[in-house]
Design an enzyme around this catalytic site. Structure first.
Site, PDB file in Angstrom:
ATOM      1  N   ASP A 112     -62.458 -15.679   2.761  1.00  0.00           N
ATOM      2  CA  ASP A 112     -62.263 -17.126   2.597  1.00  0.00           C
ATOM      3  C   ASP A 112     -62.447 -17.962   3.869  1.00  0.00           C
ATOM      4  O   ASP A 112     -62.386 -19.198   3.766  1.00  0.00           O
ATOM      5  CB  ASP A 112     -60.932 -17.438   1.893  1.00  0.00           C
ATOM      6  CG  ASP A 112     -59.776 -16.582   2.344  1.00  0.00           C
ATOM      7  OD1 ASP A 112     -59.896 -15.940   3.398  1.00  0.00           O
ATOM      8  OD2 ASP A 112     -58.736 -16.576   1.648  1.00  0.00           O
ATOM      9  N   HIS A 137     -56.132 -17.310   5.522  1.00  0.00           N
ATOM     10  CA  HIS A 137     -54.709 -17.664   5.440  1.00  0.00           C
ATOM     11  C   HIS A 137     -53.899 -16.675   6.285  1.00  0.00           C
ATOM     12  O   HIS A 137     -54.335 -15.538   6.489  1.00  0.00           O
ATOM     13  CB  HIS A 137     -54.259 -17.651   3.977  1.00  0.00           C
ATOM     14  CG  HIS A 137     -55.096 -18.550   3.102  1.00  0.00           C
ATOM     15  ND1 HIS A 137     -56.107 -18.068   2.278  1.00  0.00           N
ATOM     16  CD2 HIS A 137     -55.103 -19.903   2.972  1.00  0.00           C
ATOM     17  CE1 HIS A 137     -56.687 -19.090   1.658  1.00  0.00           C
ATOM     18  NE2 HIS A 137     -56.112 -20.214   2.067  1.00  0.00           N
ATOM     19  N   HIS A 169     -49.814 -11.787   1.617  1.00  0.00           N
ATOM     20  CA  HIS A 169     -48.670 -12.713   1.694  1.00  0.00           C
ATOM     21  C   HIS A 169     -47.381 -12.086   1.164  1.00  0.00           C
ATOM     22  O   HIS A 169     -46.296 -12.654   1.360  1.00  0.00           O
ATOM     23  CB  HIS A 169     -48.942 -14.000   0.906  1.00  0.00           C
ATOM     24  CG  HIS A 169     -50.126 -14.774   1.392  1.00  0.00           C
ATOM     25  ND1 HIS A 169     -50.271 -15.142   2.711  1.00  0.00           N
ATOM     26  CD2 HIS A 169     -51.230 -15.249   0.744  1.00  0.00           C
ATOM     27  CE1 HIS A 169     -51.415 -15.804   2.850  1.00  0.00           C
ATOM     28  NE2 HIS A 169     -52.017 -15.879   1.686  1.00  0.00           N
ATOM     29  N   ASP A 212     -58.470 -12.707   6.808  1.00  0.00           N
ATOM     30  CA  ASP A 212     -58.378 -13.703   5.729  1.00  0.00           C
ATOM     31  C   ASP A 212     -58.054 -15.047   6.392  1.00  0.00           C
ATOM     32  O   ASP A 212     -57.353 -15.096   7.399  1.00  0.00           O
ATOM     33  CB  ASP A 212     -57.266 -13.290   4.760  1.00  0.00           C
ATOM     34  CG  ASP A 212     -57.186 -14.187   3.531  1.00  0.00           C
ATOM     35  OD1 ASP A 212     -57.629 -13.756   2.455  1.00  0.00           O
ATOM     36  OD2 ASP A 212     -56.665 -15.322   3.646  1.00  0.00           O
TER      37      ASP A 212
END
Ligand code: 6DK
Ligand code: ZN
Length: 369
Positions: free
Chosen positions: A268, A182, A143, A180
């Site tokens: 995740d 996200h 991120h 991931d």
């Protein structure tokens, strides 16, 4: 197949504070707790399973190293690096940039070792010391933007490794695949205008960052068509992930023909994760790993580097990591002891609405050259 592996005990010392997800705050009702959701014990447990299972005996340990300021500033602004250095020297540390990503004293040293370790594994793979490799680093990076950290991330480890490969190792075309759960917003932003780096993010639709990672975000200027977002609906299991891998990720990599593939490897999407709503088991991560291995074999001489991102089930992440690295190394040392439970809950058949989303994205693959 020789597979590199990297972990350093100091990654387990990254202090995410006493909050649960947000920093502890009595006024807001955020109670302190022994383990923040991103506590590094999850990754330490993954490392321990890799050792205890005997898998480590089939791997080549690659030494970690610290990224220099010059290497960090290929991606980040000097101001961001200086702020992390400064806050890192404070007795109680600081925050990566968004107020929900606390770090303790000395975090700069740990984060710079994480970024440097992504570089070290990339160097080992490009030099041919190993065929592929897994850098189990902490904190995560995907991120982080040039001017700030975000979502538990301080430095964008994967982007820093890709820039290093281009600047120093003589690699031109790189694909970054981010599984991931996200959105991989960092690499998308950093390489948005760059047609030499294909960025693909397979994530849960609008999970984090808020409203980020939509199908329509496809790169800008000369980089148009070189960003691919696959925003999966909630509730996707192994069938949906396999369909996305085979229908979009594999064909996009085949069309782009990178010389090196770097994976932002988050566990995740797993069915036991508290920060997302997907149902993936070790079978899904094996399929994803096989997909990028096959693509790397086609165009990149097998050159493939996986760098750890998120994953918040201390119970299941170790099995996900074990299965992924077993696949990279072409060995099997231990079964997923939780598969009877996690895989037995249903939700693994491809559903029509999941297929529809993947097919929408697959229509863009023809634009990649
Ligand atoms: N959501 C990561 O796994 C980090 O991708 C995930 C961070 C999720 C944070 C969840 C959260 C908010 C907060 C405020 C407003 C809206 C949503 F980077 C990795 F570690 F890999 O706080
Ligand atoms: Zn994540």
């Amino acid at each position: 197949m020789t597979t590199g592996y990297l972990w350093d005990e100091i990654f387990g010392w990254h202090d995410t504070g006493s909050g649960t997800l947000f920093p502890a705050d009595p006024d807001l009702g955020h109670q302190p707790i022994s383990h923040h959701v991103a506590h590094p014990d999850t990754k330490r447990r993954m490392h321990e399973l890799i050792c205890v299972s005997g898998l480590v005996d089939h791997l080549t340990r690659i030494a970690p190293r610290t990224a220099s300021v010059e290497e960090l500033t290929r991606v980040h602004t000097p101001e961001h690096v200086e702020r992390i250095v400064r806050e890192s020297a404070q007795p109680k540390g600081g925050d990566a940039g968004d107020g929900i990503s606390p770090f303790g004293k000395g975090a700069y040293r740990i984060a710079a070792l994480g970024a440097g370790s992504a570089i070290a594994m990339t160097e080992a793979v490009v030099a041919g010391t190993v065929d592929n490799g897994y850098a189990l680093v902490n904190p995560a990076g995907h991120h982080a933007l040039p001017e700030t950290g975000l979502g538990f991330c301080i430095f964008n480890n994967v982007a820093i490794a890709a820039k290093h490969a281009q600047a120093v190792l003589g690699i031109e075309r790189i694909a970054i695949v981010d599984w991931d759960v996200h959105h991989g917003n960092g690499a998308q932003a950093i390489f948005a205008e760059d047609p030499s780096v294909l960025t693909i993010s397979l994530h849960q639709d609008r999970c984090f960052p808020p409203n980020s990672g939509l199908v329509e975000e496809r790169g800008t200027a000369a980089g148009e068509h070189y960003n691919v977002n696959i925003p999966m609906p909630v509730g996707c299991g192994d069938g949906a992930y396999q369909y996305a891998a085979r229908t979009v990720i594999g064909p996009a990599l085949e069309a782009f023909a990178p010389e090196l593939i770097i994976v932002a490897s988050g566990f995740d999407p797993n069915a036991m994760d508290p920060l997302a709503r997907q149902l993936v088991t070790t079978r899904g991560f094996i399929t994803l790993t096989e997909t990028v291995m096959e693509a790397a074999a086609r165009s990149a001489g097998g050159r493939l580097v996986l760098v750890q991102e998120g994953g918040y089930s201390p119970v299941y992440v170790p099995f996900c990591g074990l299965a992924t690295i077993e696949t990279l190394a072409g060995v099997h040392v231990m079964d997923d002891g939780l598969l009877p439970v996690v895989g037995g809950m249903g939700g693994h058949d491809l559903e029509p609405h999941q297929k529809e989303l993947v097919d929408r994205v697959a229509a863009f693959v023809g634009d990649i050259a």
